[in-house]
Design a protein around this motif. Structure first.
Motif, PDB file in Angstrom:
ATOM      1  N   PHE A 239      -3.635  -5.536   1.937  1.00 33.54           N
ATOM      2  CA  PHE A 239      -4.998  -5.505   1.409  1.00 33.54           C
ATOM      3  C   PHE A 239      -5.051  -4.692   0.113  1.00 33.54           C
ATOM      4  O   PHE A 239      -5.766  -5.042  -0.831  1.00 33.54           O
ATOM      5  N   SER A 240      -4.296  -3.598   0.091  1.00 33.98           N
ATOM      6  CA  SER A 240      -4.253  -2.761  -1.110  1.00 33.98           C
ATOM      7  C   SER A 240      -3.679  -3.534  -2.292  1.00 33.98           C
ATOM      8  O   SER A 240      -4.212  -3.486  -3.406  1.00 33.98           O
ATOM      9  N   ILE A 241      -2.592  -4.261  -2.051  1.00 38.69           N
ATOM     10  CA  ILE A 241      -1.976  -5.075  -3.106  1.00 38.69           C
ATOM     11  C   ILE A 241      -2.952  -6.150  -3.579  1.00 38.69           C
ATOM     12  O   ILE A 241      -3.138  -6.366  -4.784  1.00 38.69           O
ATOM     13  N   LEU A 242      -3.583  -6.818  -2.627  1.00 38.11           N
ATOM     14  CA  LEU A 242      -4.548  -7.862  -2.985  1.00 38.11           C
ATOM     15  C   LEU A 242      -5.683  -7.287  -3.823  1.00 38.11           C
ATOM     16  O   LEU A 242      -6.108  -7.893  -4.814  1.00 38.11           O
ATOM     17  N   GLY A 243      -6.177  -6.112  -3.427  1.00 39.09           N
ATOM     18  CA  GLY A 243      -7.271  -5.496  -4.172  1.00 39.09           C
ATOM     19  C   GLY A 243      -6.897  -5.218  -5.612  1.00 39.09           C
ATOM     20  O   GLY A 243      -7.698  -5.445  -6.532  1.00 39.09           O
ATOM     21  N   LEU A 296      -9.777  -0.644  -1.117  1.00 37.26           N
ATOM     22  CA  LEU A 296      -8.603  -1.098  -0.370  1.00 37.26           C
ATOM     23  C   LEU A 296      -7.367  -0.280  -0.722  1.00 37.26           C
ATOM     24  O   LEU A 296      -6.521  -0.019   0.136  1.00 37.26           O
ATOM     25  N   GLY A 297      -7.259   0.106  -1.982  1.00 38.89           N
ATOM     26  CA  GLY A 297      -6.141   0.959  -2.371  1.00 38.89           C
ATOM     27  C   GLY A 297      -6.208   2.311  -1.694  1.00 38.89           C
ATOM     28  O   GLY A 297      -5.192   2.863  -1.252  1.00 38.89           O
ATOM     29  N   ALA A 298      -7.422   2.859  -1.582  1.00 36.27           N
ATOM     30  CA  ALA A 298      -7.592   4.158  -0.918  1.00 36.27           C
ATOM     31  C   ALA A 298      -7.240   4.055   0.562  1.00 36.27           C
ATOM     32  O   ALA A 298      -6.592   4.951   1.119  1.00 36.27           O
ATOM     33  N   PHE A 299      -7.652   2.967   1.203  1.00 40.51           N
ATOM     34  CA  PHE A 299      -7.322   2.787   2.619  1.00 40.51           C
ATOM     35  C   PHE A 299      -5.808   2.662   2.809  1.00 40.51           C
ATOM     36  O   PHE A 299      -5.250   3.161   3.792  1.00 40.51           O
ATOM     37  N   GLY A 300      -5.148   1.978   1.883  1.00 37.43           N
ATOM     38  CA  GLY A 300      -3.697   1.837   1.980  1.00 37.43           C
ATOM     39  C   GLY A 300      -2.986   3.168   1.892  1.00 37.43           C
ATOM     40  O   GLY A 300      -2.038   3.442   2.639  1.00 37.43           O
ATOM     41  N   THR A 323      -4.967   4.823  12.012  1.00 41.38           N
ATOM     42  CA  THR A 323      -5.549   3.479  11.942  1.00 41.38           C
ATOM     43  C   THR A 323      -7.077   3.501  11.938  1.00 41.38           C
ATOM     44  O   THR A 323      -7.709   2.460  12.092  1.00 41.38           O
ATOM     45  N   ALA A 324      -7.661   4.680  11.751  1.00 35.43           N
ATOM     46  CA  ALA A 324      -9.118   4.805  11.843  1.00 35.43           C
ATOM     47  C   ALA A 324      -9.846   3.913  10.847  1.00 35.43           C
ATOM     48  O   ALA A 324     -10.955   3.446  11.111  1.00 35.43           O
ATOM     49  N   ASN A 325      -9.234   3.664   9.698  1.00 34.66           N
ATOM     50  CA  ASN A 325      -9.897   2.857   8.673  1.00 34.66           C
ATOM     51  C   ASN A 325      -9.411   1.407   8.642  1.00 34.66           C
ATOM     52  O   ASN A 325      -9.759   0.666   7.715  1.00 34.66           O
ATOM     53  N   LEU A 326      -8.628   1.003   9.635  1.00 34.56           N
ATOM     54  CA  LEU A 326      -8.132  -0.372   9.624  1.00 34.56           C
ATOM     55  C   LEU A 326      -9.279  -1.371   9.693  1.00 34.56           C
ATOM     56  O   LEU A 326      -9.340  -2.319   8.898  1.00 34.56           O
ATOM     57  N   SER A 329     -11.172  -1.396   6.535  1.00 30.24           N
ATOM     58  CA  SER A 329     -10.389  -2.070   5.500  1.00 30.24           C
ATOM     59  C   SER A 329     -10.491  -3.583   5.632  1.00 30.24           C
ATOM     60  O   SER A 329     -10.660  -4.302   4.640  1.00 30.24           O
ATOM     61  N   VAL A 330     -10.401  -4.072   6.867  1.00 31.73           N
ATOM     62  CA  VAL A 330     -10.531  -5.511   7.108  1.00 31.73           C
ATOM     63  C   VAL A 330     -11.919  -5.992   6.693  1.00 31.73           C
ATOM     64  O   VAL A 330     -12.065  -7.004   5.991  1.00 31.73           O
ATOM     65  N   ALA A 331     -12.944  -5.271   7.126  1.00 33.00           N
ATOM     66  CA  ALA A 331     -14.322  -5.672   6.810  1.00 33.00           C
ATOM     67  C   ALA A 331     -14.568  -5.663   5.308  1.00 33.00           C
ATOM     68  O   ALA A 331     -15.219  -6.573   4.761  1.00 33.00           O
ATOM     69  N   THR A 332     -14.048  -4.650   4.617  1.00 33.07           N
ATOM     70  CA  THR A 332     -14.230  -4.564   3.166  1.00 33.07           C
ATOM     71  C   THR A 332     -13.496  -5.699   2.464  1.00 33.07           C
ATOM     72  O   THR A 332     -14.020  -6.307   1.517  1.00 33.07           O
TER      73      THR A 332
END
Length: 486
Positions: A239-243, A296-300, A323-326, A329-332
């Motif tokens: 997700f971070s890469i995609l963002g 997404l980069g921050a979550f990664g 994994t608290a922000n998984l 991250s998906v929703a975002t």
């Protein structure tokens, strides 16, 4: 609950740690915890640990559980989802089943529930990414004949088309979809049956349990099954890469939507205004998309730092905190993808503005230098100098790119000791914006036929990838349906 402690968790631990986790589990993970319980029951029956009647009795109670059934109670279930399920079922049984949950650990059960959820979430995000890719591909096919400037270093460089540019975006999305599929398949393994960390005493059929849950197989190593959260880690990395990648395309749209360019437009319902400057039509939806992609980069980074330097074993720090922000991250990711799809579906390119920008820029300079070398024998580096000096002089004299000034080109070339055999022709050919895209001959270029071939190939790959993702969704659905009949 285990005899080791004399009391349950404190009120602070319950309120600030356990209760929020319990509420999250109830909202997002409960069906997966229950699926694990059903599979465990089937294995207990197969091994002869419980009878068929006992299995059906417990399964009947499990079917009655929903978000409203269970509650986080520090005294009776340690505010833990697995223990809450166990305690509630025990309280509902007419006859106790002493062997239920023998040789069972929360470690692999929780890891399996998390894997089931993460796999579902990745499949949903892939559906949205496919939707964006297909929308981009449609728009690319419809804009292959519109001319626009292409840019390098933020400066107008060569003539391209929106279709050519968008084909680059759809190519990037195809690449991401392939990577996501590899992430899904590489982690399509069940932790169930691994126990706490070193395996289990009873002869659990881990392959059977994995297939009942719709996994391709079990995680081969017991410690890896409970210590690793590779699917979550890889998902958030993807997700971070995609963002990062999509943000660059969004930035181009933001630039092209500015007054100075005005290459694109969006309908009013996707636009914004200024409360103080009534002449403005803004596109805040693009800013929202780019802003969400930044998260997404921050979550990664978050999940990497949370797992870094932790022991390689089952750790709450890894399984819960890291994994608290998984899910966020998906929703975002999914929100950003759906918004981007809406933009693409409603995007209009202003061909008049783009064509005018092509006409006023010297976008055929590269082709002119090639022509002088190939047809007049001027060494390549010298032809670059001749063309650069010609354009500088033409700009100073306010001479447009087409048809240009043949005499000026001859004069500049002559200063360097070279002759141009047909200056009018080479200038007309080089700065004819229609010829600019047809003059490219390499595969993957802006040439209309090359672009058509590429788009056709992309269409085939989108169909193939959609089928593959559909197959995986169908496998998950079949497993759920099968368990529902047990």
């Amino acid at each position: 609950m285990s005899g080791r402690l004399s009391s349950g968790p404190s009120r602070q631990v319950h309120d600030e740690i356990l209760r929020p986790q319990f509420d999250f589990d109830m909202t997002h993970l409960l069906p997966h915890y229950l699926a694990v319980e059903v599979v465990l029951l089937l294995e207990y029956e197969r091994m002869g640990v419980i009878t068929g009647d006992q299995r059906r009795d417990i399964a009947d109670r499990l079917c009655r559980i929903d978000e409203s059934t269970l509650s986080a109670d520090p005294a009776t279930n340690m505010s833990d989802t697995s223990m809450a399920i166990e305690q509630w079922v025990h309280g509902q049984l007419v006859e106790p089943v002493p062997a239920w949950h023998v040789d069972r650990s929360r470690n692999d059960s929780q890891a399996t529930a998390h894997a089931l959820a993460a796999r579902e979430w990745l499949g949903g995000a892939a559906e949205d990414l496919l939707g964006l890719g297909e929308a981009v591909h449609r728009l690319a096919n419809g804009t292959t004949d519109l001319l626009m400037p292409g840019y390098t270093h933020l400066q107008a460089a060569q003539v391209i088309t929106p279709g050519f540019y968008l084909a680059a975006l759809s190519q990037q999305i195809l690449h991401n979809l392939r990577r996501w599929l590899a992430t899904y398949d590489g982690n399509d393994l069940s932790p169930l049956g691994a126990g706490s960390m070193a395996g289990q005493q009873l002869p659990w059929d881990r392959h059977r349990m994995a297939h009942l849950l719709g996994f391709a197989g079990p995680v081969p190593h017991a410690l890896t099954a409970v210590a690793s959260r590779s699917l979550a880690l890889e998902m958030m990395a993807e997700f971070s890469i995609l963002g990062a990648e999509l943000s660059r395309f969004v930035t181009d749209l933001m630039t092209w939507g500015s007054n100075e360019y005005a290459f694109i437009d969006l309908p009013d319902e996707l636009s914004g205004i200024s409360a103080a400057m009534p002449q403005k039509k803004n596109f805040p939806i693009l800013e929202r998309i780019r802003g969400k992609l930044a998260h997404l980069g921050a979550f990664g980074v978050d999940i990497v730092l949370a797992q870094r330097s932790t022991p390689y074993s089952n750790m709450v720090e890894v399984s819960k905190e890291a994994t608290a922000n998984l899910h966020v991250s998906v929703a975002t990711t999914r929100t950003a993808l759906r918004l981007f799809s809406t933009v693409v579906d409603n995007l209009r390119f202003r061909s008049d503005r783009m064509r005018e920008a092509c006409r006023r820029e010297y976008l055929g300079a590269f082709a002119l230098a090639n022509d002088l070398t190939l047809n007049d024998g001027i060494p390549w580096r010298d032809s670059q100098i001749v063309v650069g000096q010609y354009i500088a002089a033409a700009i100073s004299a306010d001479i447009p790119p087409h048809p240009g000034d043949p005499g000026l080109l001859v004069e500049v070339a002559g200063r360097h000791g070279y002759q141009v055999s047909d200056a009018a022709r080479v200038l007309a050919d080089a700065f004819d914006i229609e010829k600019a895209i047809r003059g490219k001959r390499s595969t993957g270029s802006v040439n209309p036929q090359a672009l058509a071939d590429l788009l056709a190939s992309q269409a085939d790959e989108f169909r193939l990838l959609r089928q593959r993702w559909d197959d995986r969704r169908a496998r998950r659905g079949s497993a759920r349906a099968l368990l529902g009949r047990r």
